[in-house]
Design a protein around this motif. Structure first.
Motif, PDB file in Angstrom:
ATOM      1  N   LEU A  15       0.915  -1.211  -0.186  1.00  0.00           N
ATOM      2  CA  LEU A  15       0.149   0.073  -0.030  1.00  0.00           C
ATOM      3  C   LEU A  15       0.782   1.314   0.062  1.00  0.00           C
ATOM      4  O   LEU A  15       0.577   2.162  -0.623  1.00  0.00           O
ATOM      5  N   ASN A 137      -5.114   7.356   7.361  1.00  0.00           N
ATOM      6  CA  ASN A 137      -3.899   7.972   6.634  1.00  0.00           C
ATOM      7  C   ASN A 137      -3.997   9.175   5.822  1.00  0.00           C
ATOM      8  O   ASN A 137      -3.426   9.375   4.842  1.00  0.00           O
ATOM      9  N   VAL A 171       0.902   4.932   7.287  1.00  0.00           N
ATOM     10  CA  VAL A 171       0.056   3.519   6.755  1.00  0.00           C
ATOM     11  C   VAL A 171       0.282   2.562   7.806  1.00  0.00           C
ATOM     12  O   VAL A 171      -0.722   1.807   7.980  1.00  0.00           O
ATOM     13  N   TYR A 174      -2.594   2.088  11.466  1.00  0.00           N
ATOM     14  CA  TYR A 174      -4.055   1.851  11.262  1.00  0.00           C
ATOM     15  C   TYR A 174      -4.843   1.652  12.489  1.00  0.00           C
ATOM     16  O   TYR A 174      -5.908   2.628  12.600  1.00  0.00           O
ATOM     17  N   SER A 210     -13.763   6.281   3.523  1.00  0.00           N
ATOM     18  CA  SER A 210     -12.852   5.047   4.202  1.00  0.00           C
ATOM     19  C   SER A 210     -13.218   4.975   5.458  1.00  0.00           C
ATOM     20  O   SER A 210     -14.271   4.815   5.980  1.00  0.00           O
ATOM     21  N   ASP A 243     -14.753   1.773   5.202  1.00  0.00           N
ATOM     22  CA  ASP A 243     -13.823   0.759   5.816  1.00  0.00           C
ATOM     23  C   ASP A 243     -14.881   0.494   6.961  1.00  0.00           C
ATOM     24  O   ASP A 243     -14.330   0.956   8.220  1.00  0.00           O
ATOM     25  N   ASP A 271     -10.793  -2.188  -4.960  1.00  0.00           N
ATOM     26  CA  ASP A 271     -10.323  -1.443  -3.992  1.00  0.00           C
ATOM     27  C   ASP A 271      -9.108  -2.257  -3.136  1.00  0.00           C
ATOM     28  O   ASP A 271      -9.273  -2.844  -2.473  1.00  0.00           O
ATOM     29  N   LYS A 272      -7.769  -1.597  -3.542  1.00  0.00           N
ATOM     30  CA  LYS A 272      -6.704  -2.294  -2.847  1.00  0.00           C
ATOM     31  C   LYS A 272      -6.432  -1.828  -1.562  1.00  0.00           C
ATOM     32  O   LYS A 272      -6.035  -2.655  -0.730  1.00  0.00           O
ATOM     33  N   ALA A 273      -6.787  -0.654  -1.125  1.00  0.00           N
ATOM     34  CA  ALA A 273      -6.810  -0.359   0.518  1.00  0.00           C
ATOM     35  C   ALA A 273      -7.583  -1.186   1.109  1.00  0.00           C
ATOM     36  O   ALA A 273      -7.357  -1.657   2.430  1.00  0.00           O
ATOM     37  N   SER A 277      -7.380  -3.700   4.571  1.00  0.00           N
ATOM     38  CA  SER A 277      -8.259  -3.496   5.762  1.00  0.00           C
ATOM     39  C   SER A 277      -8.789  -4.783   6.222  1.00  0.00           C
ATOM     40  O   SER A 277      -9.102  -5.182   7.066  1.00  0.00           O
ATOM     41  N   LEU A 321      -5.206   2.999  -6.288  1.00  0.00           N
ATOM     42  CA  LEU A 321      -5.649   2.204  -5.281  1.00  0.00           C
ATOM     43  C   LEU A 321      -7.190   1.964  -5.549  1.00  0.00           C
ATOM     44  O   LEU A 321      -7.711   1.128  -4.887  1.00  0.00           O
ATOM     45  N   HIS A 323      -9.372   3.456  -4.292  1.00  0.00           N
ATOM     46  CA  HIS A 323      -9.786   3.656  -3.237  1.00  0.00           C
ATOM     47  C   HIS A 323     -10.540   5.543  -2.998  1.00  0.00           C
ATOM     48  O   HIS A 323     -11.299   5.637  -1.913  1.00  0.00           O
TER      49      HIS A 323
END
Length: 382
Positions: A15, A137, A171, A174, A210, A243, A271-273, A277, A321, A323
């Motif tokens: 990420l 983030n 990052v 979290y 998010s 998220d 969505d890579k982010a 998660s 991402l 996102h």
């Protein structure tokens, strides 16, 4: 534990590599003189639970403040810029002719918040308000400039209010960020309640991204439990790449009661982010990455009226991402702007019920008709 740590750090490193091009130096919010030709401005109220910073141009850092602070920030938007983008100052002070720049930065006492709402009515009897809650983030300067970009690009005639909670903008923090959203629930609820009670406000729309979606939904739930219902003026909630645990979200919505706002969710299976998660959450599906083609996921959403899920998976324009398409994709920005200006629901059609409402649509979503968008509207329950 060792295997979990290695897996989490590997995912987080991936990420980080994806966003490393966004590295910036401090000082972006140092006020500069206004007056560059062709620039526009966004005049926003900022409410934050962050701690103040004594570093020039930082204003608030990522630590938790002692209480809720307010400020009036005016951001200058340069004239030559693609929709969905932010032009960051490269070195030293911002140049309004080419960069996003702060031209006004004024602390606002709690007693002056209602006066701010009054002053932004521009002679109108009342005005609609847009409250934005950023995600994980996110440094304070990023939150300010991203919201200014959204307000400018959507051209929504709404009074902009940024709620910024204590994110360290790292990052690997979290868990700290997640706890900071819990720390800020009372304060966001207070901001929404204050806006709704203002005689100068006609309607409140809340947009959250998010991890900010967890904070937003939890604060709305808290308002409903404390006051008997979500304030009637809070009419629409937009959750972009939320998220949120899907099971928890369903219960949060039901606990808001029947008199809850309409909720629109922007999701993407790519969505890579949210993949990271989900890994951290033990493999539990995140609302922002829900697969609308799966009946079990539709069953989770269809129990509640007033929920619209818009799947942006097939859109190719946006961030690396996948996102932040709600803000970085010109197509989605235009869609949002059209609906916000008109005071309409995102799908622009009468709600239908159940899983049969999941369909590939075209003209319904107007400006993004060229791209396949999957829309689902819940409504089988209460």
């Amino acid at each position: 534990m060792a295997a979990w740590t290695v897996g989490w750090r590997a995912a987080a490193c991936a990420l980080m590599l994806a966003v490393c091009g966004c590295a910036r130096t401090d000082g972006a919010l140092t006020p500069v003189a206004a007056g560059a030709a062709g620039t526009d401005t966004v005049d926003m109220l900022v409410a934050t639970t962050r701690a103040p910073s004594d570093r020039p141009g930082v204003i608030f850092n990522g630590e938790r403040g002692a209480g809720l602070s307010f400020a009036n920030i005016v951001v200058s938007i340069p004239p030559e810029r693609a929709p969905g983008t932010i032009q960051w100052p490269q070195q030293g002070r911002a140049d309004p002719a080419r960069d996003f720049a702060v031209t006004t930065l004024t602390p606002v006492p709690r007693s002056g918040v209602l006066d701010w709402f009054k002053n932004v009515t521009d002679g109108k009897a009342r005005r609609r308000v847009l409250i934005f809650v950023h995600g994980f983030n996110t440094r304070f300067d990023s939150a300010v400039f991203r919201f200014a970009q959204i307000v400018h690009d959507t051209r929504a005639d709404m009074a902009p209010v940024l709620f910024s909670w204590p994110s360290r903008g790292q990052v690997f923090d979290y868990v700290y960020d997640r706890e900071s959203t819990n720390y800020s629930r009372d304060d966001l609820a207070s901001v929404m309640r204050t806006a709704a009670r203002s005689p100068y406000v006609s309607e409140v729309v809340v947009m959250a991204h998010s991890m900010g979606a967890w904070l937003t939904v939890e604060s709305l739930r808290q308002l409903a439990l404390q006051d008997g219902r979500v304030p009637a003026k809070v009419s629409n909630v937009i959750l972009a790449s939320p998220d949120l645990d899907l099971d928890v979200f369903r219960r949060q919505v039901m606990e808001m009661g029947k008199d809850r706002p309409r909720i629109t969710i922007f999701v993407s299976r790519t969505d890579k982010a949210l993949e990271v998660s989900r890994f951290i959450a033990g493999g539990v599906t995140r609302v922002g990455a829900v697969d609308l083609t799966q009946p079990e996921n539709l069953a989770q959403l269809e129990v509640a009226q007033g929920i619209v899920a818009v799947d942006l998976s097939a859109l190719q324009n946006g961030d690396a991402l996948n996102h932040s398409k709600f803000a970085t994709s010109p197509d989605v920005v235009q869609l949002l702007g059209d609906r916000l200006r008109a005071g309409q629901e995102i799908e622009g059609a009468q709600p239908t019920s159940g899983a049969e409402a999941a369909q590939m649509v075209g003209a319904t979503v107007g400006s993004v008709a060229a791209a396949p968008i999957l829309i689902f509207t819940g409504g089988a329950g209460n």
